[in-house]
Design an enzyme around this catalytic site. Sequence first.
Site, short mmCIF file in Angstrom:
data_model
loop_
_atom_site.label_atom_id
_atom_site.label_comp_id
_atom_site.label_asym_id
_atom_site.label_seq_id
_atom_site.Cartn_x
_atom_site.Cartn_y
_atom_site.Cartn_z
N GLU A 1 26.19 -27.15 -16.16
CA GLU A 1 26.55 -26.55 -14.96
C GLU A 1 27.24 -27.61 -13.94
O GLU A 1 28.29 -27.95 -14.22
CB GLU A 1 25.32 -25.85 -14.70
CG GLU A 1 25.54 -24.60 -13.37
CD GLU A 1 24.39 -24.07 -12.97
OE1 GLU A 1 24.40 -22.96 -12.81
OE2 GLU A 1 23.67 -24.77 -12.76
N GLU B 1 13.69 -24.77 -18.54
CA GLU B 1 13.57 -25.29 -16.99
C GLU B 1 12.55 -26.34 -16.63
O GLU B 1 11.38 -26.08 -17.18
CB GLU B 1 13.42 -23.96 -16.26
CG GLU B 1 13.23 -24.17 -14.55
CD GLU B 1 14.48 -24.73 -14.17
OE1 GLU B 1 15.52 -24.52 -14.09
OE2 GLU B 1 14.10 -25.88 -13.45
N HIS C 1 21.82 -27.59 -17.28
CA HIS C 1 22.03 -26.90 -15.90
C HIS C 1 21.47 -27.85 -14.99
O HIS C 1 20.60 -28.62 -15.26
CB HIS C 1 21.57 -25.87 -15.58
CG HIS C 1 22.39 -24.43 -16.36
ND1 HIS C 1 22.70 -23.36 -15.65
CD2 HIS C 1 22.85 -24.59 -17.34
CE1 HIS C 1 23.65 -22.85 -16.42
NE2 HIS C 1 23.80 -23.43 -17.42
N GLU C 2 22.23 -28.01 -13.59
CA GLU C 2 21.76 -28.95 -12.75
C GLU C 2 22.00 -30.38 -13.04
O GLU C 2 20.96 -31.33 -13.22
CB GLU C 2 20.40 -28.61 -12.11
CG GLU C 2 20.32 -27.33 -11.32
CD GLU C 2 19.94 -26.26 -12.32
OE1 GLU C 2 19.47 -26.41 -13.17
OE2 GLU C 2 20.34 -25.17 -11.96
N GLU D 1 26.12 -17.03 -11.28
CA GLU D 1 24.69 -16.73 -10.49
C GLU D 1 25.11 -16.53 -8.99
O GLU D 1 24.13 -15.74 -8.63
CB GLU D 1 23.67 -17.66 -10.94
CG GLU D 1 23.94 -19.17 -10.28
CD GLU D 1 22.78 -19.98 -10.59
OE1 GLU D 1 21.77 -19.94 -11.48
OE2 GLU D 1 23.10 -21.14 -10.32
C1 NOJ Z 1 19.59 -22.10 -12.39
C2 NOJ Z 1 20.27 -21.90 -13.64
O1 NOJ Z 1 21.57 -22.32 -13.31
C3 NOJ Z 1 20.31 -20.49 -14.14
O2 NOJ Z 1 21.02 -20.33 -15.06
C4 NOJ Z 1 18.80 -20.16 -14.52
O3 NOJ Z 1 18.57 -18.78 -14.89
C5 NOJ Z 1 17.84 -20.71 -13.48
N1 NOJ Z 1 18.13 -21.76 -12.72
C6 NOJ Z 1 16.38 -20.77 -13.80
O4 NOJ Z 1 16.16 -21.88 -14.92
#
Ligand code: NOJ
Length: 680
Positions: free
Chosen positions: A481, A394, A462-463, A487
């Site tokens: 994603e 992240e 993701h993002e 989520e």
């Molecule tokens: C958003 C992501 O889509 C999710 O999968 C992740 O757990 C959180 N961010 C933290 O990185």
Amino acid sequence: MNKLKQLTGSCLCALLLAACTGGSAETLQSPDGQLSLTAGVKDGRPYYSLAQGTETLINPSALGFILEGGPLDSNFRLKDVRRSTFDETWAQPWGEDIEVRNHYNELTLDLEERDGLKRQLSIVFRLFDDGLGFRYIFPEQENLKQFVIMDEVTEYAFPWDAKTWSIPTNGTKYYEALYTASPLSRKDTISTPATLEVRDGLYLTLHEANLTDYASLNLAPEKVGEGEHLVNSSTEEGVTLRAALTPWSTGEKVFAHAPFATPWRTVIVGHKPGDLILSRLMLNLNEPCKLEDTSWIEPGRYVGIWWGMHMEAYTWAQGPKHGANTANTMRYIDFAAKHGFSGVLVEGWNYGWDGDWTENGDAFSFTKPYPDYDLKRLADYARQKGVRLIGHNETGGAATNYEQQLDSAYALYRSLGIHAVKTGYVNPMLDHKELQHSQYGVRHYRKVIETAARYGIMIDNHEPAMPTGLQRTYPNLMTQEGVRGQEYNAWSPDGGNPPEHTCILPFTRGLAGPMDFTPGIFNFRNPVYPATHPQTTIAKQLALYVVLFSPLQMAADMIENYENQPAFSFITSCPTTWAKTVIPDAKIGDYVTIARKDRSSDNWFVGSITNAEARNLTLPLDFLDPDASYKATIYEDGEGADYKSNPYPVKISEEEVTADSILTLQLAPGGGTAIRIEKM
Ligand code: NOJ
């Protein structure tokens, strides 16, 4: 809709235009002759139009740019015309099928300004049986070296208004929004992919392919009469879309230097919704694989220390509930090994999560584990058990901080046998400044993919910027994603994704590439937001493993929720890469049934899902080998199942089937059916 007006052939239209104005018009047919393109220059302005048989799909539409300093969309002459044809079949290392036929006819218009700087621009059109791709090329030239694109003027002048499935660009973060259907004329700027349901028998998807060093495409609709168009549509009902590229913070769209090629603008044309899913046009318009060795790239299933954080059972940050501790991770590794999962994702293992990490992404270290997480020991433990840790990076949107650590982080992971990383960018502004789908973001994501490839690492982004088929060139880009995923069923204030959401995704976001949607929640009890949970039955959670394609597919729930659950056996048997895909039946937003054949056996898997309505669907198994018998294991909504009040009942039954069998699938409200069909 006025059918007579709709039948104005675009070829005819363009030829008339050309004749009246002294312009030029070239035509191009798809290999099967069904689609025809007309392109040329009219009054100095380049244009194209598209027809299917005698029916106009796109009226003459403008092409070109506004550069810093002035337009590059007029005052052209057609200098040269080049034509070619191409037909090859290539193999996907993983995907929804193995063989992909790349068959098209190509037309290139070489344009030059009539006077002044005499700048040159080429436009390449590729017409496939399933649609159109076109791109601009700025050749190397004296009077156009460095340049700035302020706007792309590409237009799509439709002769009708159409029901369109899309998400709005403005106000949407991370492409995480619900796709909704409304007339194109009533939309604000939309992001692609956008799917037009013109009528029964005509579906179009607009998107782009090979987004390289450019800004993401969005589309701004204008009703006929609202804007200045090259040629006004022949009906009062027409809607023109105009490209609206994602800007830099300073307003420019793209910084470039010639020679330079833009991404492809794509229009998939289908007779049925399922045709859109089966189109490989976007992949065909990406470059062939650049990696010499792809043998290390392994699709597979994973579990993870993840839903526990979203349920607030664990924290990412340090403290008494820290999820990423050594003992908990060992428990996940043991579970993965026992049930045949290849990966264990662990989020919150590294320094940077304490405090406001979305604002302070520079605090993230991608090499330094928290003290209660024995990275080396866990990586070794996993490897001994035939499982691999999946790294989690992240970034909080701090792209530069991440880029500075890419080499050291990936070298470390490689040395530990970690060969997949989930990246994340929870902050819509990269480095607090630039949009994720701007040229800045596109450059960053590409750097990550290319660096990862050098270190033998697969990426789950993701993002992201919206995917455009780059996995053909870099098959280590596994899944992304850019979707309102599971989520939202944990913490979304609106109660979770509505039942129709996953009946729309295969025809919209899914057309941009694999989705890390993370299906498989079995326990809907939400201690934090009791009213928020998956708006599905359990059987539908299973069916999503077939319906929503991803070569890395997560079993998203906390592992204790899979204990003593017979339905879990569908997840542990379901492959994540396929030899073949067929779409027996679908109606966008209502229901979809997808059947896929395994790559390493003769088995088939079927997923069928519905929106909030219960329905019975007929499923002929005519895709099976006619000379064989199969055992079908059917996981369907049990007695009284209903996504609102009773999501849990799953009935599991077995029956012998052949290619002549016709099954009746009974889907509960918000329900689904998952079927494993094993050759006997
Ligand atoms: C958003 C992501 O889509 C999710 O999968 C992740 O757990 C959180 N961010 C933290 O990185």
